[in-house]
Design a protein around this motif. Structure first.
Motif, PDB file in Angstrom:
ATOM      1  N   CYS A  15     -11.637  -4.318  -6.482  1.00 29.42           N
ATOM      2  CA  CYS A  15     -11.384  -4.062  -7.895  1.00 29.42           C
ATOM      3  C   CYS A  15     -10.457  -5.107  -8.505  1.00 29.42           C
ATOM      4  CB  CYS A  15     -10.775  -2.666  -8.076  1.00 29.42           C
ATOM      5  SG  CYS A  15     -11.862  -1.317  -7.561  1.00 29.42           S
ATOM      6  N   SER A  16     -10.144  -6.158  -7.715  1.00 25.92           N
ATOM      7  CA  SER A  16      -9.261  -7.243  -8.184  1.00 25.92           C
ATOM      8  C   SER A  16      -7.906  -6.709  -8.636  1.00 25.92           C
ATOM      9  CB  SER A  16      -9.932  -8.027  -9.319  1.00 25.92           C
ATOM     10  OG  SER A  16     -11.144  -8.608  -8.874  1.00 25.92           O
ATOM     11  N   ILE A  17      -7.366  -5.791  -7.852  1.00 26.03           N
ATOM     12  CA  ILE A  17      -6.064  -5.199  -8.133  1.00 26.03           C
ATOM     13  C   ILE A  17      -5.140  -5.483  -6.949  1.00 26.03           C
ATOM     14  CG2 ILE A  17      -4.826  -2.995  -8.393  1.00 26.03           C
ATOM     15  CD1 ILE A  17      -7.267  -1.934  -9.865  1.00 26.03           C
ATOM     16  N   ARG A  18      -3.920  -5.858  -7.226  1.00 30.98           N
ATOM     17  CA  ARG A  18      -2.947  -6.095  -6.168  1.00 30.98           C
ATOM     18  C   ARG A  18      -2.479  -4.749  -5.602  1.00 30.98           C
ATOM     19  NH1 ARG A  18       0.176 -10.425  -4.961  1.00 30.98           N
ATOM     20  NH2 ARG A  18      -0.415 -11.444  -6.933  1.00 30.98           N
ATOM     21  N   SER A  19      -2.509  -4.613  -4.276  1.00 30.43           N
ATOM     22  CA  SER A  19      -2.081  -3.365  -3.642  1.00 30.43           C
ATOM     23  C   SER A  19      -0.583  -3.162  -3.832  1.00 30.43           C
ATOM     24  CB  SER A  19      -2.408  -3.387  -2.148  1.00 30.43           C
ATOM     25  OG  SER A  19      -3.795  -3.425  -1.932  1.00 30.43           O
ATOM     26  N   PRO A  20      -0.142  -1.931  -3.975  1.00 34.37           N
ATOM     27  CA  PRO A  20       1.297  -1.666  -4.118  1.00 34.37           C
ATOM     28  C   PRO A  20       2.003  -1.776  -2.770  1.00 34.37           C
ATOM     29  CG  PRO A  20       0.095   0.396  -4.046  1.00 34.37           C
ATOM     30  CD  PRO A  20      -0.943  -0.694  -4.038  1.00 34.37           C
ATOM     31  N   SER A  21       3.303  -1.795  -2.792  1.00 32.34           N
ATOM     32  CA  SER A  21       4.063  -1.826  -1.533  1.00 32.34           C
ATOM     33  C   SER A  21       3.876  -0.531  -0.756  1.00 32.34           C
ATOM     34  CB  SER A  21       5.543  -2.061  -1.822  1.00 32.34           C
ATOM     35  OG  SER A  21       6.054  -1.046  -2.692  1.00 32.34           O
ATOM     36  N   SER A  22       3.632   0.565  -1.460  1.00 34.76           N
ATOM     37  CA  SER A  22       3.363   1.850  -0.822  1.00 34.76           C
ATOM     38  C   SER A  22       2.361   2.624  -1.672  1.00 34.76           C
ATOM     39  CB  SER A  22       4.643   2.684  -0.673  1.00 34.76           C
ATOM     40  OG  SER A  22       4.335   4.022  -0.283  1.00 34.76           O
ATOM     41  N   TRP A  23       1.225   2.966  -1.075  1.00 38.48           N
ATOM     42  CA  TRP A  23       0.230   3.752  -1.800  1.00 38.48           C
ATOM     43  C   TRP A  23       0.694   5.197  -1.980  1.00 38.48           C
ATOM     44  CZ3 TRP A  23      -3.759   2.393  -4.677  1.00 38.48           C
ATOM     45  CH2 TRP A  23      -4.362   1.144  -4.471  1.00 38.48           C
ATOM     46  N   VAL A  24       1.554   5.667  -1.108  1.00 36.89           N
ATOM     47  CA  VAL A  24       2.020   7.053  -1.186  1.00 36.89           C
ATOM     48  C   VAL A  24       2.882   7.268  -2.416  1.00 36.89           C
ATOM     49  CG1 VAL A  24       3.413   8.831  -0.064  1.00 36.89           C
ATOM     50  CG2 VAL A  24       1.868   7.410   1.299  1.00 36.89           C
ATOM     51  N   THR A  25       3.757   6.300  -2.702  1.00 42.62           N
ATOM     52  CA  THR A  25       4.719   6.475  -3.797  1.00 42.62           C
ATOM     53  C   THR A  25       4.352   5.679  -5.045  1.00 42.62           C
ATOM     54  OG1 THR A  25       6.093   4.670  -2.912  1.00 42.62           O
ATOM     55  CG2 THR A  25       6.580   6.917  -2.172  1.00 42.62           C
ATOM     56  N   ALA A  26       3.211   4.998  -5.053  1.00 42.30           N
ATOM     57  CA  ALA A  26       2.823   4.159  -6.184  1.00 42.30           C
ATOM     58  C   ALA A  26       2.723   4.987  -7.467  1.00 42.30           C
ATOM     59  CB  ALA A  26       1.495   3.471  -5.892  1.00 42.30           C
ATOM     60  N   THR A  27       3.230   4.408  -8.557  1.00 45.06           N
ATOM     61  CA  THR A  27       3.211   5.113  -9.842  1.00 45.06           C
ATOM     62  C   THR A  27       2.512   4.327 -10.947  1.00 45.06           C
ATOM     63  OG1 THR A  27       5.404   4.210 -10.380  1.00 45.06           O
ATOM     64  CG2 THR A  27       5.329   6.395  -9.337  1.00 45.06           C
ATOM     65  N   GLU A  28       2.135   3.062 -10.689  1.00 45.26           N
ATOM     66  CA  GLU A  28       1.400   2.291 -11.678  1.00 45.26           C
ATOM     67  C   GLU A  28       0.071   2.978 -11.987  1.00 45.26           C
ATOM     68  OE1 GLU A  28       2.278  -0.374 -13.380  1.00 45.26           O
ATOM     69  OE2 GLU A  28       4.245  -0.580 -12.417  1.00 45.26           O
ATOM     70  N   ASP A  29      -0.336   2.967 -13.240  1.00 43.26           N
ATOM     71  CA  ASP A  29      -1.539   3.688 -13.656  1.00 43.26           C
ATOM     72  C   ASP A  29      -2.773   3.290 -12.845  1.00 43.26           C
ATOM     73  OD1 ASP A  29      -0.106   5.046 -15.540  1.00 43.26           O
ATOM     74  OD2 ASP A  29      -0.782   3.849 -17.242  1.00 43.26           O
TER      75      ASP A  29
END
Length: 236
Positions: A15-29
């Motif tokens: 999806c051409s999206i940068r992965s977050p540092s943590s998927w569990v706590t990610a809050t970006e929309d």
């Protein structure tokens, strides 16, 4: 075993999206949409459409105590879609579902059930019950699909992604492709290739699982014991 994070990272790349540092706590929309919306929609779709084997599928035994209604396990999602999903051990026969309230009222009022075991489901997710016509006093075996789609690193199955080492117990490729096409479709991007791939993969899994049901329990012609050939024939 494939972790949920591994799948989410592959989805993000497609999806051409940068992965977050943590998927569990990610809050970006964009991360929340993938994790909590599109992936969960895919999981729900797979649980609804396929009678998966254990540990997604499960069996439970209801010990009849002479009452009509029994609570179902908290992980119950739906009955498996086969005639033997509710099986009465004493009657040696499957139960017969009643799907409308009107039919159920008529059945109870008329008392025409005979030797058959009729049942209906009531309640909602986490609090389902099964009600029988003619309160059973014998075991009833239920085969059902659970709400579970992941497991902890220690092997405890569940329905909520909470730690980075949680593993997926549904086919990883199906979850990945199903999430990608949903994301692309919602964003107005070309999605038909992934949609087609998802349905092709799902069709293969359905065909493989149907193979489990190819065993026939119909009785053939009886074989006389006189006609049987022993496994060991002694010397004369």
């Amino acid at each position: 075993m494939t972790t949920v994070v591994d799948v989410l990272n592959r989805i993000a790349r497609h999806c051409s999206i940068r992965s977050p540092s943590s998927w569990v706590t990610a809050t970006e929309d964009e991360h929340v949409e993938i994790r909590d919306d599109f992936m969960r929609e895919t999981v729900d779709d797979l649980l609804d459409r396929v009678d998966w084997p254990q540990p997604v599928g499960a069996q439970t035994t209801i010990t009849g105590t002479g009452v009509a209604t029994y609570a179902l396990p908290v992980d119950f999602r739906r009955l498996q879609r086969n005639p033997f999903s509710v099986y009465d051990v004493q009657l040696d026969a499957p139960g017969i579902p009643v799907t409308t309230d009107g039919d159920w009222v008529e059945l109870l009022d008329s008392g025409i059930a005979g030797a058959d075991r009729f049942y209906r489901l009531t309640g909602y997710e986490g609090a389902f019950s099964i009600e029988f016509e003619g309160a059973p006093d014998s075991d009833i075996i239920l085969s059902y699909v659970t709400i579970n789609w992941m497991a902890t690193a220690g092997g405890t199955v569940g329905s909520a992604f909470t730690t980075e080492d949680d593993v997926l117990i549904l086919p990883a490729r199906l979850v990945e492709v199903g999430t990608i096409w949903r994301w692309r479709e919602r964003k107005g991007l070309p999605f038909q290739d992934k949609y087609t791939e998802f349905n092709m993969l799902l069709g293969r899994y359905l065909n493989d699982l149907r193979g489990r049901r190819s065993v026939s329990f119909k009785r053939g012609k009886p074989v006389r014991w006189q006609d049987r050939v022993p496994a060991y024939i002694p010397e004369a």
